[in-house]
Each structure stands twice: as structure tokens, then as C-alpha cells.
Design a protein around this motif. Sequence first.
Motif, PDB file in Angstrom:
ATOM      1  N   GLY A   8       0.773  -1.229   0.000  1.00 49.12           N
ATOM      2  CA  GLY A   8       0.000   0.000   0.000  1.00 49.12           C
ATOM      3  C   GLY A   8       0.808   1.284   0.000  1.00 49.12           C
ATOM      4  O   GLY A   8       0.239   2.371  -0.083  1.00 49.12           O
ATOM      5  N   GLY A   9       2.127   1.170   0.092  1.00 49.31           N
ATOM      6  CA  GLY A   9       2.942   2.372   0.055  1.00 49.31           C
ATOM      7  C   GLY A   9       2.992   2.962  -1.338  1.00 49.31           C
ATOM      8  O   GLY A   9       2.491   2.392  -2.300  1.00 49.31           O
ATOM      9  N   GLN A  39      10.716   4.746   9.609  1.00 42.36           N
ATOM     10  CA  GLN A  39      12.105   5.176   9.676  1.00 42.36           C
ATOM     11  C   GLN A  39      12.434   6.031   8.472  1.00 42.36           C
ATOM     12  O   GLN A  39      12.371   5.552   7.335  1.00 42.36           O
ATOM     13  CB  GLN A  39      13.040   3.974   9.746  1.00 42.36           C
ATOM     14  N   ALA A  40      12.736   7.293   8.734  1.00 41.26           N
ATOM     15  CA  ALA A  40      13.162   8.210   7.681  1.00 41.26           C
ATOM     16  C   ALA A  40      14.676   8.097   7.517  1.00 41.26           C
ATOM     17  O   ALA A  40      15.378   7.667   8.441  1.00 41.26           O
ATOM     18  CB  ALA A  40      12.764   9.632   8.034  1.00 41.26           C
ATOM     19  N   PRO A  41      15.208   8.488   6.365  1.00 45.73           N
ATOM     20  CA  PRO A  41      16.655   8.396   6.125  1.00 45.73           C
ATOM     21  C   PRO A  41      17.457   9.127   7.204  1.00 45.73           C
ATOM     22  O   PRO A  41      17.166  10.277   7.525  1.00 45.73           O
ATOM     23  CB  PRO A  41      16.828   9.052   4.761  1.00 45.73           C
ATOM     24  N   MET A  82      -3.917   6.528   6.446  1.00 43.20           N
ATOM     25  CA  MET A  82      -3.167   7.763   6.613  1.00 43.20           C
ATOM     26  C   MET A  82      -3.823   8.870   5.789  1.00 43.20           C
ATOM     27  O   MET A  82      -3.887   8.768   4.560  1.00 43.20           O
ATOM     28  CB  MET A  82      -1.711   7.563   6.169  1.00 43.20           C
ATOM     29  N   ASN A  83      -4.299   9.882   6.463  1.00 46.95           N
ATOM     30  CA  ASN A  83      -4.944  11.020   5.817  1.00 46.95           C
ATOM     31  C   ASN A  83      -4.140  12.297   6.076  1.00 46.95           C
ATOM     32  O   ASN A  83      -3.299  12.342   6.974  1.00 46.95           O
ATOM     33  CB  ASN A  83      -6.369  11.187   6.342  1.00 46.95           C
ATOM     34  N   SER A  84      -4.425  13.319   5.287  1.00 47.26           N
ATOM     35  CA  SER A  84      -3.753  14.617   5.444  1.00 47.26           C
ATOM     36  C   SER A  84      -2.241  14.451   5.543  1.00 47.26           C
ATOM     37  O   SER A  84      -1.583  15.008   6.430  1.00 47.26           O
ATOM     38  CB  SER A  84      -4.286  15.337   6.697  1.00 47.26           C
ATOM     39  N   LEU A  85      -1.697  13.689   4.623  1.00 43.23           N
ATOM     40  CA  LEU A  85      -0.276  13.379   4.680  1.00 43.23           C
ATOM     41  C   LEU A  85       0.585  14.614   4.466  1.00 43.23           C
ATOM     42  O   LEU A  85       0.230  15.530   3.706  1.00 43.23           O
ATOM     43  CB  LEU A  85       0.062  12.312   3.641  1.00 43.23           C
ATOM     44  N   LYS A  86       1.716  14.630   5.163  1.00 44.20           N
ATOM     45  CA  LYS A  86       2.661  15.738   5.106  1.00 44.20           C
ATOM     46  C   LYS A  86       4.009  15.228   4.605  1.00 44.20           C
ATOM     47  O   LYS A  86       4.322  14.040   4.759  1.00 44.20           O
ATOM     48  CB  LYS A  86       2.840  16.332   6.503  1.00 44.20           C
ATOM     49  N   PRO A  87       4.842  16.103   4.055  1.00 48.45           N
ATOM     50  CA  PRO A  87       6.174  15.662   3.611  1.00 48.45           C
ATOM     51  C   PRO A  87       6.969  14.994   4.729  1.00 48.45           C
ATOM     52  O   PRO A  87       7.748  14.063   4.456  1.00 48.45           O
ATOM     53  CB  PRO A  87       6.826  16.971   3.156  1.00 48.45           C
ATOM     54  N   GLU A  88       6.768  15.420   5.962  1.00 42.65           N
ATOM     55  CA  GLU A  88       7.509  14.821   7.080  1.00 42.65           C
ATOM     56  C   GLU A  88       7.031  13.410   7.423  1.00 42.65           C
ATOM     57  O   GLU A  88       7.636  12.751   8.269  1.00 42.65           O
ATOM     58  CB  GLU A  88       7.445  15.716   8.330  1.00 42.65           C
ATOM     59  N   ASP A  89       5.973  12.947   6.789  1.00 36.99           N
ATOM     60  CA  ASP A  89       5.540  11.566   6.957  1.00 36.99           C
ATOM     61  C   ASP A  89       6.321  10.620   6.045  1.00 36.99           C
ATOM     62  O   ASP A  89       6.165   9.401   6.142  1.00 36.99           O
ATOM     63  CB  ASP A  89       4.044  11.423   6.641  1.00 36.99           C
ATOM     64  N   THR A  90       7.136  11.169   5.177  1.00 43.12           N
ATOM     65  CA  THR A  90       7.937  10.349   4.266  1.00 43.12           C
ATOM     66  C   THR A  90       8.894   9.461   5.050  1.00 43.12           C
ATOM     67  O   THR A  90       9.672   9.940   5.878  1.00 43.12           O
ATOM     68  CB  THR A  90       8.736  11.244   3.305  1.00 43.12           C
ATOM     69  N   THR A 116       7.569  -0.815   3.699  1.00 39.35           N
ATOM     70  CA  THR A 116       7.013  -0.259   2.464  1.00 39.35           C
ATOM     71  C   THR A 116       7.266   1.246   2.466  1.00 39.35           C
ATOM     72  O   THR A 116       7.081   1.910   3.485  1.00 39.35           O
ATOM     73  CB  THR A 116       5.514  -0.582   2.332  1.00 39.35           C
ATOM     74  N   GLN A 117       7.709   1.758   1.323  1.00 41.71           N
ATOM     75  CA  GLN A 117       8.090   3.167   1.228  1.00 41.71           C
ATOM     76  C   GLN A 117       6.856   4.046   1.045  1.00 41.71           C
ATOM     77  O   GLN A 117       6.011   3.777   0.184  1.00 41.71           O
ATOM     78  CB  GLN A 117       9.041   3.380   0.046  1.00 41.71           C
ATOM     79  N   VAL A 118       6.778   5.086   1.842  1.00 47.03           N
ATOM     80  CA  VAL A 118       5.767   6.127   1.677  1.00 47.03           C
ATOM     81  C   VAL A 118       6.495   7.437   1.418  1.00 47.03           C
ATOM     82  O   VAL A 118       7.334   7.856   2.218  1.00 47.03           O
ATOM     83  CB  VAL A 118       4.873   6.252   2.926  1.00 47.03           C
ATOM     84  N   THR A 119       6.180   8.078   0.294  1.00 46.35           N
ATOM     85  CA  THR A 119       6.802   9.344  -0.064  1.00 46.35           C
ATOM     86  C   THR A 119       5.714  10.377  -0.281  1.00 46.35           C
ATOM     87  O   THR A 119       4.804  10.166  -1.089  1.00 46.35           O
ATOM     88  CB  THR A 119       7.648   9.212  -1.332  1.00 46.35           C
ATOM     89  N   VAL A 120       5.809  11.471   0.464  1.00 48.55           N
ATOM     90  CA  VAL A 120       4.835  12.554   0.354  1.00 48.55           C
ATOM     91  C   VAL A 120       5.549  13.761  -0.247  1.00 48.55           C
ATOM     92  O   VAL A 120       6.411  14.374   0.378  1.00 48.55           O
ATOM     93  CB  VAL A 120       4.234  12.917   1.718  1.00 48.55           C
TER      94      VAL A 120
END
Length: 122
Positions: A8-9, A39-41, A82-90, A116-120
Motif C-alpha cells: 500500500g505504500g 524510519q526516515a533516512p 493515513m490522511n492529510s499526509l505531510k512531507p515529514e511523513d515520508t 514499504t516506502q511512503v513518499t509525500v
Amino acid sequence: QVQLVESGGGLVQPGGSLRLSCAASGSIFTINAMGWYRQAPGKQRDMVATITSGGTTNYADSVKGRFSISRDNAKNTLYLQMNSLKPEDTAVYYCNADVTAGWPTYRNQNYWGQGTQVTVSS
């Protein structure tokens, strides 16, 4: 042995939504607590949300009101809406489960999915 497989990512614009799933399979007697971590980079892995076998939930302050964790015990599946996603959720999102194995061991063990990768991003 137990396997956790996330799906789902993907890439989504800020303000958008995604739904993650985590399917557990293998020698399972019962699944106790489950959770999502990310976990973010360059950062540590942090708790996003957890849910007990009885449905009690807990969320990180940063996602309260935007994310919703749920589970289908009949399908051994965990979800994260996950709703109202923000770049910091990446981040890479990981599923975690505390599992009691089936016969003959009935041993309790903790498992992680592969992530699974999530990119906002716009």
C-alpha cells in the motif's frame, strides 16, 4: 515461522491519503499486539501507532487525528489509514507483530515486515 508482508505504500501529494496493509501468515496461534513503525533516512525507527488484540490503540503525537490503525483478526491483517499526509511523513513504514506460534511450540516471538516506502511530495 511467521511472515509479515506490507503493501500500500507509494508516492502521494501533500494532503493526500494512503492505506497500508500488513498480512501475517505462517504458524500462528494468536497475534497479540501489532503496530506500525517508520524510519526516515538518517533517523531512528519510531512508533507510529499500535493496537492490542482487544483493539486498544495508541498513536504518536505527530499522527494523532490524521492516522487510524485497525486490524482484522480473522484475516490476521493490520491496517494503517493515513490522511492529510505531510512531507515529514515520508519514511519506510514497518509492520510489527507479537505472535504466539501454533503447535507444537506455542512460543511467543516478535516479528517485523520488510517495510514499504511512503513518499509525500508535490
